[in-house]
Scaffold this active site. Structure first.
Site, PDB file in Angstrom:
ATOM      1  N   LEU A  52      26.700  30.694   7.011  1.00 59.91           N
ATOM      2  CA  LEU A  52      26.516  31.128   5.631  1.00 59.91           C
ATOM      3  C   LEU A  52      25.360  30.326   5.051  1.00 59.91           C
ATOM      4  CD1 LEU A  52      30.196  31.184   4.241  1.00 59.91           C
ATOM      5  CD2 LEU A  52      28.846  33.139   5.047  1.00 59.91           C
ATOM      6  N   ASP A  53      24.599  30.941   4.139  1.00 58.98           N
ATOM      7  CA  ASP A  53      23.536  30.208   3.463  1.00 58.98           C
ATOM      8  C   ASP A  53      24.121  29.006   2.726  1.00 58.98           C
ATOM      9  OD1 ASP A  53      21.868  32.219   4.296  1.00 58.98           O
ATOM     10  OD2 ASP A  53      21.806  33.238   2.359  1.00 58.98           O
ATOM     11  N   VAL A  54      23.291  27.990   2.503  1.00 61.01           N
ATOM     12  CA  VAL A  54      23.719  26.799   1.772  1.00 61.01           C
ATOM     13  C   VAL A  54      24.302  27.173   0.413  1.00 61.01           C
ATOM     14  CG1 VAL A  54      22.919  24.688   0.650  1.00 61.01           C
ATOM     15  CG2 VAL A  54      22.122  25.240   2.946  1.00 61.01           C
TER      16      VAL A  54
END
EC number: 5.4.99.-
Length: 325
Positions: A152-154
Site C-alpha cells: 500500500l502507498d505510504v
C-alpha cells in the site's frame, strides 16, 4: 601492513576488533592518519575512535597524535557498517495486528507507514513494526521486503497480508499475480463520478516529467479499476473500488485522469482548500476489505478494516454539509 580480525560474539555487534601491524612506509605517521589508512575511515572518524579509546597498543589506549613505528601492532575497534538490508525492529503503536497465523499475518496499516524500506524513506515500515512485535516473516523476496506479497502507498491506510512461511509466500504471491485476491478500497473523490458505477480501463506508466508520479499513458501497463458510488455529497463522493490489477498509485491515477482526484491527494490534483477543510493531510483512500485463500486451510478468508479517525472525520463533515469554504 598486516591485520588479524576477531569478531565479537553477540547477535548485533557494533564493532570488529582488528589488529594492524605498521608497515615500513607508515613509520612515524600520526596514529589517526595510520588508522584512517588501515580502516578506510575518514581522518576525523579515525580521530574519534582514538578519542573513544578504541585504539590501543600493548593493551593501553593511544592518543591520536601518537607516532607509530614500523612493526608495532595496534588493536582497533572498527565500526561494523550497518547492513542496508537488515530490518531494524520498530515500535509502531498505530499499526494493528488484525489476524496472526503461523503462515501469515494481516495488519491494518496506518497512513505514514511504508510497506518496507526503500531508498529515501526513513520512516516506519510494516516489516519493521512486525520485527518490533516479535513476529517473524518469510525469508522469500528481496532482503528488505521479505514476506511482502503486496503493498500500500505510504499515505494509504488499511489491510495488508504478510507471509510468515515460505510456502505461504509462494501461494499468496501467486494469488495476487493471478488476481484471485479480493481487494476492496473505499475512496472519497472530488465531484460525482459519471456514471455512478463503471470501469476505468486505462494503461498506467511512470510520468515522464515526474519521477515519483504515474499517469495514464498509451504505452503503460494494463490497468483496470471497477468502482461504484456509495454516497454523493455534492462536492465529493464516497466510492467503493475493486481492483482488477494492482499498479502503483492505480486508484489515485485513474480518478485523477477523469478529473475526480481523491480528496487530500495534492500530488494528483486535489483541491487544497477542500482538502484542508476536510482536515486531510493525505489522500482519502483506505484498503477496506481483503480476502484470499488461506495458505493453511485452503478456505476463503476475508478481513475488514474500519475507517481511521481522519478519514471518518472527513466523511462526517461531508455528510453534515461541510466544509464551509
Amino acid at each position: 601492513m598486516t591485520a588479524e580480525r576477531t569478531r565479537p560474539t553477540g547477535s548485533e555487534p557494533q564493532f570488529d576488533t582488528t589488529r594492524f601491524t605498521v608497515p615500513p612506509e607508515q613509520d612515524g605517521l600520526r596514529l589517526d592518519a595510520a588508522v584512517a589508512a588501515w580502516t578506510g575511515l575518514s581522518r576525523s572518524a579515525a580521530a574519534q575512535l582514538c578519542a573513544e579509546q578504541r585504539v590501543s597498543h600493548r593493551g593501553s589506549p593511544v592518543a591520536k597524535s601518537h607516532r607509530v613505528a614500523v612493526s608495532e601492532t595496534y588493536t582497533v575497534e572498527v565500526p561494523v557498517p550497518e547492513d542496508p538490508h537488515r530490518i531494524a525492529p520498530q515500535h509502531v503503536p498505530d499499526l494493528r495486528l488484525v489476524h496472526v497465523e503461523p503462515s501469515y499475518v494481516v495488519v491494518d496499516k496506518p497512513a505514514g507507514v511504508a510497506a518496507h524500506p526503500s531508498p529515501g524513506w526513513k520512516g516506519p515500515t510494516v516489516v519493521g513494526a512486525l520485527a518490533g512485535a516479535g513476529i517473524s516473516v518469510a525469508t522469500s523476496g528481496a532482503p528488505e521486503r521479505q514476506g511482502i506479497v503486496h503493498r500500500l502507498d505510504v499515505g494509504t491506510s488499511g489491510l495488508m497480508v504478510v507471509a510468515r512461511e515460505e510456502g505461504a509466500y509462494s501461494q499468496l504471491k501467486r494469488a495476487f499475480k493471478e488476481r484471485t485476491v479480493t481487494k476492496v478500497y473505499h475512496a472519497v473523490v472530488q465531484g460525482i463520478p459519471d456514471p455512478l458505477k463503471g470501469t476505468i480501463d486505462a494503461p498506467i506508466g511512470r510520468h515522464p516529467g515526474h519521477e515519483w508520479r504515474f499517469a495514464v499513458m498509451e504505452d503503460g501497463r494494463n490497468s483496470v479499476t471497477h468502482y461504484e458510488v456509495l454516497e454523493a455529497f455534492g462536492r465529493a463522493s464516497l466510492v467503493e473500488v475493486h481492483l482488477e490489477t494492482g499498479r502503483t498509485h492505480q486508484i489515485r491515477v485513474h480518478f485523477s485522469a477523469l478529473q475526480y482526484p481523491c480528496c487530500g491527494d495534492l500530488t494528483y490534483g486535489a483541491d487544497p482548500a477542500l482538502s484542508a477543510g476536510l482536515g486531510l493531510t493525505r489522500q482519502w483512500l483506505h484498503a477496506k476489505r481483503l480476502g484470499f485463500t488461506s495458505p493453511a486451510t485452503g478456505q476463503h478468508v476475508e478481513y475488514e478494516s474500519p475507517y481511521p479517525t481522519d478519514l471518518a472525520y472527513a466523511v462526517e463533515t461531508l455528510r453534515e454539509g461541510g466544509p464551509r469554504l
